[in-house]
Design a protein around this motif. Structure first.
Motif, PDB file in Angstrom:
ATOM      1  N   PHE A  60       0.829  -1.194   0.000  1.00 63.05           N
ATOM      2  CA  PHE A  60       0.000   0.000   0.000  1.00 63.05           C
ATOM      3  C   PHE A  60       0.869   1.250   0.000  1.00 63.05           C
ATOM      4  CE2 PHE A  60      -2.817  -3.275   1.449  1.00 63.05           C
ATOM      5  CZ  PHE A  60      -4.013  -2.964   0.847  1.00 63.05           C
ATOM      6  N   ILE A  61       1.884   1.282   0.870  1.00 60.42           N
ATOM      7  CA  ILE A  61       2.860   2.378   0.892  1.00 60.42           C
ATOM      8  C   ILE A  61       4.238   1.729   0.930  1.00 60.42           C
ATOM      9  CG2 ILE A  61       3.724   4.414   2.087  1.00 60.42           C
ATOM     10  CD1 ILE A  61       0.973   4.807   3.306  1.00 60.42           C
ATOM     11  N   ALA A  62       4.838   1.591  -0.256  1.00 54.02           N
ATOM     12  CA  ALA A  62       6.138   0.936  -0.365  1.00 54.02           C
ATOM     13  C   ALA A  62       7.234   1.868   0.149  1.00 54.02           C
ATOM     14  CB  ALA A  62       6.413   0.554  -1.812  1.00 54.02           C
ATOM     15  N   LYS A  63       8.093   1.330   1.014  1.00 57.57           N
ATOM     16  CA  LYS A  63       9.212   2.089   1.558  1.00 57.57           C
ATOM     17  C   LYS A  63      10.489   1.299   1.305  1.00 57.57           C
ATOM     18  CE  LYS A  63      10.615   4.715   5.606  1.00 57.57           C
ATOM     19  NZ  LYS A  63      10.206   5.191   6.936  1.00 57.57           N
ATOM     20  N   TYR A  64      11.530   2.020   0.885  1.00 60.73           N
ATOM     21  CA  TYR A  64      12.789   1.374   0.511  1.00 60.73           C
ATOM     22  C   TYR A  64      13.770   1.420   1.669  1.00 60.73           C
ATOM     23  CZ  TYR A  64      16.849   0.166  -2.319  1.00 60.73           C
ATOM     24  OH  TYR A  64      17.954  -0.463  -2.835  1.00 60.73           O
ATOM     25  N   ASP A  65      14.458   0.299   1.876  1.00 59.03           N
ATOM     26  CA  ASP A  65      15.535   0.225   2.858  1.00 59.03           C
ATOM     27  C   ASP A  65      16.841   0.121   2.082  1.00 59.03           C
ATOM     28  OD1 ASP A  65      17.499  -0.500   4.695  1.00 59.03           O
ATOM     29  OD2 ASP A  65      16.145  -1.762   5.863  1.00 59.03           O
ATOM     30  N   PRO A  66      17.604   1.235   1.964  1.00 61.55           N
ATOM     31  CA  PRO A  66      18.817   1.203   1.149  1.00 61.55           C
ATOM     32  C   PRO A  66      19.902   0.282   1.697  1.00 61.55           C
ATOM     33  CG  PRO A  66      18.563   3.344   2.224  1.00 61.55           C
ATOM     34  CD  PRO A  66      17.334   2.541   2.515  1.00 61.55           C
ATOM     35  N   LYS A  67      19.917   0.034   2.995  1.00 61.77           N
ATOM     36  CA  LYS A  67      20.924  -0.870   3.571  1.00 61.77           C
ATOM     37  C   LYS A  67      20.667  -2.315   3.158  1.00 61.77           C
ATOM     38  CE  LYS A  67      21.957   2.098   7.469  1.00 61.77           C
ATOM     39  NZ  LYS A  67      21.817   2.309   8.902  1.00 61.77           N
ATOM     40  N   LYS A  68      19.388  -2.717   3.209  1.00 59.53           N
ATOM     41  CA  LYS A  68      19.021  -4.086   2.823  1.00 59.53           C
ATOM     42  C   LYS A  68      18.717  -4.199   1.336  1.00 59.53           C
ATOM     43  CE  LYS A  68      16.982  -5.356   7.267  1.00 59.53           C
ATOM     44  NZ  LYS A  68      15.757  -5.806   7.939  1.00 59.53           N
ATOM     45  N   GLU A  69      18.583  -3.044   0.669  1.00 60.95           N
ATOM     46  CA  GLU A  69      18.221  -2.980  -0.741  1.00 60.95           C
ATOM     47  C   GLU A  69      16.937  -3.749  -1.031  1.00 60.95           C
ATOM     48  OE1 GLU A  69      21.589  -4.134  -3.126  1.00 60.95           O
ATOM     49  OE2 GLU A  69      22.573  -2.213  -2.772  1.00 60.95           O
ATOM     50  N   GLU A  70      15.901  -3.420  -0.231  1.00 59.49           N
ATOM     51  CA  GLU A  70      14.607  -4.052  -0.436  1.00 59.49           C
ATOM     52  C   GLU A  70      13.485  -3.119  -0.012  1.00 59.49           C
ATOM     53  OE1 GLU A  70      14.934  -7.619   1.896  1.00 59.49           O
ATOM     54  OE2 GLU A  70      14.248  -6.626   3.715  1.00 59.49           O
ATOM     55  N   TRP A  71      12.308  -3.399  -0.549  1.00 58.76           N
ATOM     56  CA  TRP A  71      11.103  -2.641  -0.237  1.00 58.76           C
ATOM     57  C   TRP A  71      10.306  -3.373   0.827  1.00 58.76           C
ATOM     58  CZ3 TRP A  71      10.404   2.065  -2.460  1.00 58.76           C
ATOM     59  CH2 TRP A  71      11.145   2.349  -3.608  1.00 58.76           C
ATOM     60  N   PHE A  72       9.579  -2.610   1.646  1.00 58.65           N
ATOM     61  CA  PHE A  72       8.696  -3.219   2.632  1.00 58.65           C
ATOM     62  C   PHE A  72       7.448  -2.363   2.796  1.00 58.65           C
ATOM     63  CE2 PHE A  72      11.478  -0.373   4.942  1.00 58.65           C
ATOM     64  CZ  PHE A  72      10.659   0.232   5.890  1.00 58.65           C
ATOM     65  N   GLU A  73       6.439  -2.923   3.459  1.00 57.22           N
ATOM     66  CA  GLU A  73       5.178  -2.224   3.699  1.00 57.22           C
ATOM     67  C   GLU A  73       5.368  -1.251   4.855  1.00 57.22           C
ATOM     68  OE1 GLU A  73       2.200  -0.614   3.122  1.00 57.22           O
ATOM     69  OE2 GLU A  73       1.771  -2.523   2.144  1.00 57.22           O
ATOM     70  N   SER A  74       5.013   0.022   4.633  1.00 59.63           N
ATOM     71  CA  SER A  74       5.112   1.000   5.720  1.00 59.63           C
ATOM     72  C   SER A  74       3.748   1.502   6.168  1.00 59.63           C
ATOM     73  CB  SER A  74       5.999   2.178   5.304  1.00 59.63           C
ATOM     74  OG  SER A  74       5.387   2.935   4.292  1.00 59.63           O
ATOM     75  N   ALA A  75       2.694   1.082   5.497  1.00 59.81           N
ATOM     76  CA  ALA A  75       1.344   1.504   5.893  1.00 59.81           C
ATOM     77  C   ALA A  75       0.930   0.775   7.168  1.00 59.81           C
ATOM     78  CB  ALA A  75       0.347   1.214   4.778  1.00 59.81           C
ATOM     79  N   THR A  76       0.232   1.475   8.034  1.00 59.60           N
ATOM     80  CA  THR A  76      -0.294   0.835   9.243  1.00 59.60           C
ATOM     81  C   THR A  76      -1.513  -0.008   8.877  1.00 59.60           C
ATOM     82  OG1 THR A  76      -1.801   2.665   9.736  1.00 59.60           O
ATOM     83  CG2 THR A  76       0.432   2.809  10.658  1.00 59.60           C
ATOM     84  N   GLN A  77      -1.842  -0.947   9.737  1.00 65.18           N
ATOM     85  CA  GLN A  77      -3.022  -1.776   9.498  1.00 65.18           C
ATOM     86  C   GLN A  77      -4.282  -0.915   9.502  1.00 65.18           C
ATOM     87  OE1 GLN A  77      -2.903  -5.098   8.640  1.00 65.18           O
ATOM     88  NE2 GLN A  77      -5.023  -4.674   8.088  1.00 65.18           N
ATOM     89  N   GLU A  78      -4.288   0.106  10.347  1.00 70.56           N
ATOM     90  CA  GLU A  78      -5.437   1.017  10.400  1.00 70.56           C
ATOM     91  C   GLU A  78      -5.625   1.721   9.051  1.00 70.56           C
ATOM     92  OE1 GLU A  78      -7.099   4.377  13.456  1.00 70.56           O
ATOM     93  OE2 GLU A  78      -4.954   4.438  13.008  1.00 70.56           O
ATOM     94  N   TYR A  79      -4.530   2.172   8.431  1.00 73.10           N
ATOM     95  CA  TYR A  79      -4.610   2.828   7.131  1.00 73.10           C
ATOM     96  C   TYR A  79      -5.111   1.844   6.068  1.00 73.10           C
ATOM     97  CZ  TYR A  79      -3.165   4.964   2.744  1.00 73.10           C
ATOM     98  OH  TYR A  79      -3.152   5.467   1.472  1.00 73.10           O
ATOM     99  N   ILE A  80      -4.567   0.639   6.069  1.00 70.03           N
ATOM    100  CA  ILE A  80      -4.979  -0.378   5.097  1.00 70.03           C
ATOM    101  C   ILE A  80      -6.463  -0.689   5.261  1.00 70.03           C
ATOM    102  CG2 ILE A  80      -4.672  -2.794   4.399  1.00 70.03           C
ATOM    103  CD1 ILE A  80      -1.677  -2.431   5.200  1.00 70.03           C
ATOM    104  N   ASP A  81      -6.899  -0.842   6.509  1.00 71.88           N
ATOM    105  CA  ASP A  81      -8.316  -1.120   6.770  1.00 71.88           C
ATOM    106  C   ASP A  81      -9.212   0.021   6.293  1.00 71.88           C
ATOM    107  OD1 ASP A  81      -7.565  -3.517   7.896  1.00 71.88           O
ATOM    108  OD2 ASP A  81      -7.803  -2.834   9.981  1.00 71.88           O
TER     109      ASP A  81
END
Length: 99
Positions: A43-64
């Protein structure tokens, strides 16, 4: 040519700013971009440059909050419920009243 994916100062993906870079001819990936594609379904992709990967940064409340409310029951479902209630009331009256 490869696609690179833009992220802002908070490392949030800026999907409308993805570009192509000609790395085969020496063009470098600009700052604030990565060649790692964000996975589908975030829903809100956030990049971690150290791990070189994307993860979910949206809260469950926002997704709901993005999920639509269930549709109201249709006419057939309402009629079935009314028939069931009337059948119960009728059987109670035939036995001499509500128990």
């Amino acid at each position: 040519m490869i696609w690179v994916y833009k992220y802002d100062e908070n490392y949030i993906w800026q999907a409308d700013k993805d570009i192509e870079v000609d790395v085969e001819n020496g063009e470098e990936i600009p700052k604030g971009y990565t060649d790692k594609q964000p996975p589908d379904g975030l829903f809100i992709a956030k990049y971690d440059p150290k791990k070189e990967e994307w993860f979910e940064s949206a809260t469950q409340e926002y997704i709901d909050s993005l999920q639509s409310d269930p549709p109201p029951p249709d006419d057939v479902a309402l009629l079935k419920k009314q028939v069931a209630l009337l059948t119960l009331q009728l059987s109670q009256l035939q036995r001499g009243g509500a128990s």
